[in-house]
Design a protein around this motif. Structure first.
Motif, short mmCIF file in Angstrom:
data_model
loop_
_atom_site.label_atom_id
_atom_site.label_comp_id
_atom_site.label_asym_id
_atom_site.label_seq_id
_atom_site.Cartn_x
_atom_site.Cartn_y
_atom_site.Cartn_z
N HIS A 99 54.47 84.41 -33.21
CA HIS A 99 55.80 84.63 -33.80
C HIS A 99 56.50 85.76 -33.05
O HIS A 99 55.94 86.84 -32.87
N LYS A 100 57.73 85.48 -32.61
CA LYS A 100 58.56 86.47 -31.95
C LYS A 100 59.99 86.25 -32.40
O LYS A 100 60.49 85.12 -32.37
N GLU A 101 60.65 87.32 -32.84
CA GLU A 101 62.03 87.21 -33.31
C GLU A 101 62.90 86.57 -32.24
O GLU A 101 62.86 86.94 -31.07
N GLY A 102 63.68 85.56 -32.65
CA GLY A 102 64.57 84.86 -31.73
C GLY A 102 63.95 83.65 -31.07
O GLY A 102 64.63 82.95 -30.31
N TYR A 103 62.65 83.38 -31.35
CA TYR A 103 61.94 82.26 -30.73
C TYR A 103 61.36 81.33 -31.79
O TYR A 103 61.15 81.75 -32.95
N ARG A 104 61.10 80.10 -31.41
CA ARG A 104 60.43 79.17 -32.31
C ARG A 104 58.98 79.59 -32.52
O ARG A 104 58.27 79.89 -31.56
N ASP A 105 58.54 79.65 -33.78
CA ASP A 105 57.12 79.88 -34.04
C ASP A 105 56.32 78.75 -33.37
O ASP A 105 56.67 77.57 -33.51
N THR A 106 55.26 79.12 -32.67
CA THR A 106 54.53 78.14 -31.87
C THR A 106 53.03 78.25 -32.15
O THR A 106 52.47 79.35 -32.13
N THR A 107 52.41 77.12 -32.42
CA THR A 107 50.98 77.05 -32.66
C THR A 107 50.27 76.50 -31.43
O THR A 107 50.70 75.48 -30.86
N CYS A 108 49.20 77.17 -31.01
CA CYS A 108 48.38 76.70 -29.89
C CYS A 108 46.93 76.63 -30.35
O CYS A 108 46.48 77.46 -31.12
N ARG A 109 46.22 75.64 -29.85
CA ARG A 109 44.82 75.45 -30.24
C ARG A 109 43.95 75.35 -29.00
O ARG A 109 44.26 74.62 -28.05
N CYS A 110 42.85 76.10 -29.03
CA CYS A 110 41.86 76.06 -27.95
C CYS A 110 40.59 75.41 -28.52
O CYS A 110 40.09 75.83 -29.56
N THR A 111 40.08 74.40 -27.83
CA THR A 111 38.89 73.69 -28.30
C THR A 111 37.86 73.60 -27.18
O THR A 111 38.18 73.14 -26.08
N ASN A 112 36.64 74.05 -27.46
CA ASN A 112 35.51 73.93 -26.53
C ASN A 112 34.35 73.29 -27.26
O ASN A 112 34.36 73.11 -28.47
N MET A 113 33.32 72.96 -26.51
CA MET A 113 32.07 72.54 -27.12
C MET A 113 31.24 73.79 -27.43
O MET A 113 31.29 74.78 -26.70
N SER A 114 30.47 73.72 -28.49
CA SER A 114 29.79 74.91 -29.01
C SER A 114 28.78 75.51 -28.04
O SER A 114 28.49 76.71 -28.12
N LEU A 115 28.24 74.72 -27.13
CA LEU A 115 27.24 75.24 -26.19
C LEU A 115 27.77 75.29 -24.77
O LEU A 115 27.01 75.36 -23.81
N PHE A 116 29.08 75.29 -24.62
CA PHE A 116 29.66 75.29 -23.29
C PHE A 116 29.96 76.71 -22.80
O PHE A 116 29.90 76.99 -21.62
N LEU A 126 57.12 80.41 -25.09
CA LEU A 126 57.87 80.31 -26.34
C LEU A 126 59.30 79.89 -26.03
O LEU A 126 59.91 80.38 -25.07
N VAL A 127 59.84 79.01 -26.86
CA VAL A 127 61.19 78.49 -26.68
C VAL A 127 62.16 79.28 -27.55
O VAL A 127 61.92 79.46 -28.76
N ARG A 128 63.24 79.75 -26.94
CA ARG A 128 64.26 80.47 -27.71
C ARG A 128 64.91 79.53 -28.72
O ARG A 128 65.13 78.35 -28.44
N GLU A 137 61.41 65.01 -36.25
CA GLU A 137 59.97 64.79 -36.21
C GLU A 137 59.23 66.12 -36.07
O GLU A 137 59.79 67.14 -35.69
N GLU A 138 57.94 66.09 -36.38
CA GLU A 138 57.10 67.25 -36.16
C GLU A 138 57.03 67.55 -34.67
O GLU A 138 57.15 66.64 -33.84
N PRO A 139 56.85 68.83 -34.28
CA PRO A 139 56.71 69.12 -32.85
C PRO A 139 55.45 68.48 -32.27
O PRO A 139 54.47 68.25 -32.97
N ILE A 148 43.33 73.66 -23.93
CA ILE A 148 44.37 74.31 -24.73
C ILE A 148 45.57 73.38 -24.90
O ILE A 148 46.10 72.85 -23.93
N VAL A 149 45.98 73.19 -26.16
CA VAL A 149 47.20 72.45 -26.46
C VAL A 149 48.12 73.36 -27.25
O VAL A 149 47.68 74.22 -28.02
N CYS A 150 49.44 73.19 -27.05
CA CYS A 150 50.44 73.99 -27.75
C CYS A 150 51.56 73.08 -28.24
O CYS A 150 51.81 72.01 -27.67
N GLN A 151 52.26 73.54 -29.26
CA GLN A 151 53.42 72.81 -29.74
C GLN A 151 54.52 72.81 -28.69
O GLN A 151 54.75 73.80 -27.99
#
Length: 215
Positions: A99-116, A126-128, A137-139, A148-151
């Motif tokens: 979250h940053k004032e003036g920007y769209r709130d953005t969610t990012c997800r990092c996924t690995n394998m547990s033994l990697f 971030l997009v102004r 629609e949803e982002p 890593i994936v992000c909105q």
């Protein structure tokens, strides 16, 4: 006792097993930047989640440094003896909400394998708000890297067939939630060149901007 442990270790090594630390929550670090200019965004708030959440784990809320940097180290527990194989274990994820004032709130997800045990780093754009139109629609969740994936929103920069575009519209083909999200892409700068229609989201990659060189 010591001799027994040494014997067990020898047996495991001879059987092809190797000891690995189990990753309960993957590492996630990087730099938060303006999606167009690449200027680092300091002072942005970050809230985190994990899936699955490790027992006794407490989410940490941080702020990005003046240079836009943030760092969440991996949470590991225990040692597992495992046959050598890439990407072994089960998926573990760490989710950041920026979250940053003036920007769209953005969610990012990092996924690995547990033994990697992989380190994960990305430039997060971030997009102004004044550069992004609201979509019905949803982002989208688009890949920044393999892990890593992000909105992405209307106005986000993306790569399609090795060419840079802006998302012009996000919509569904038909009225059902199960239908895939489609995009229209505008050339960069806008209004120069053609428009690519009906691009399925999995063929498009989120494009982080190149950070400006230090003077």
């Amino acid at each position: 006792m010591r001799n027994s442990l040494l014997f067990l270790l020898v047996v495991l090594l001879l059987s092809g097993c190797i000891p690995r630390s189990r990753t309960d929550i993957p590492a996630f670090s990087g730099t938060l930047v303006d999606s167009i200019s690449g200027v680092p965004l300091g002072g942005a708030s970050i809230n985190e989640q994990a899936d699955p959440a490790a027992e006794g784990w407490t989410p940490q809320s941080l702020r990005t440094e003046d240079d836009g940097r943030f760092n969440y180290p991996a949470l590991t527990s225990g040692t597992v003896y495992q046959l050598p194989a890439p990407g072994a274990g089960w998926p573990v994820s760490r989710t950041m909400i920026f979250h940053k004032e003036g920007y769209r709130d953005t969610t990012c997800r990092c996924t690995n394998m547990s033994l990697f045990g992989k380190e994960n780093e990305a430039v997060i754009p971030l997009v102004r708000i004044d550069q992004s139109e609201l979509s019905t629609e949803e982002p989208l969740l688009l890949h920044l890297s393999d892990s890593i994936v992000c909105q992405a929103f209307v106005g986000s920069q993306v790569l399609y067939q090795d060419t840079l575009y802006l998302i012009g519209e996000i919509y569904r083909q038909g009225q059902y939630d199960g239908n895939p999200l489609l995009l229209t892409l505008r050339s960069v700068p806008p209004n120069e060149g053609g428009i690519v229609l009906a691009v399925e989201d999995y063929r498009v990659q989120l494009a982080p901007p190149v950070q400006p060189a230090e003077e």
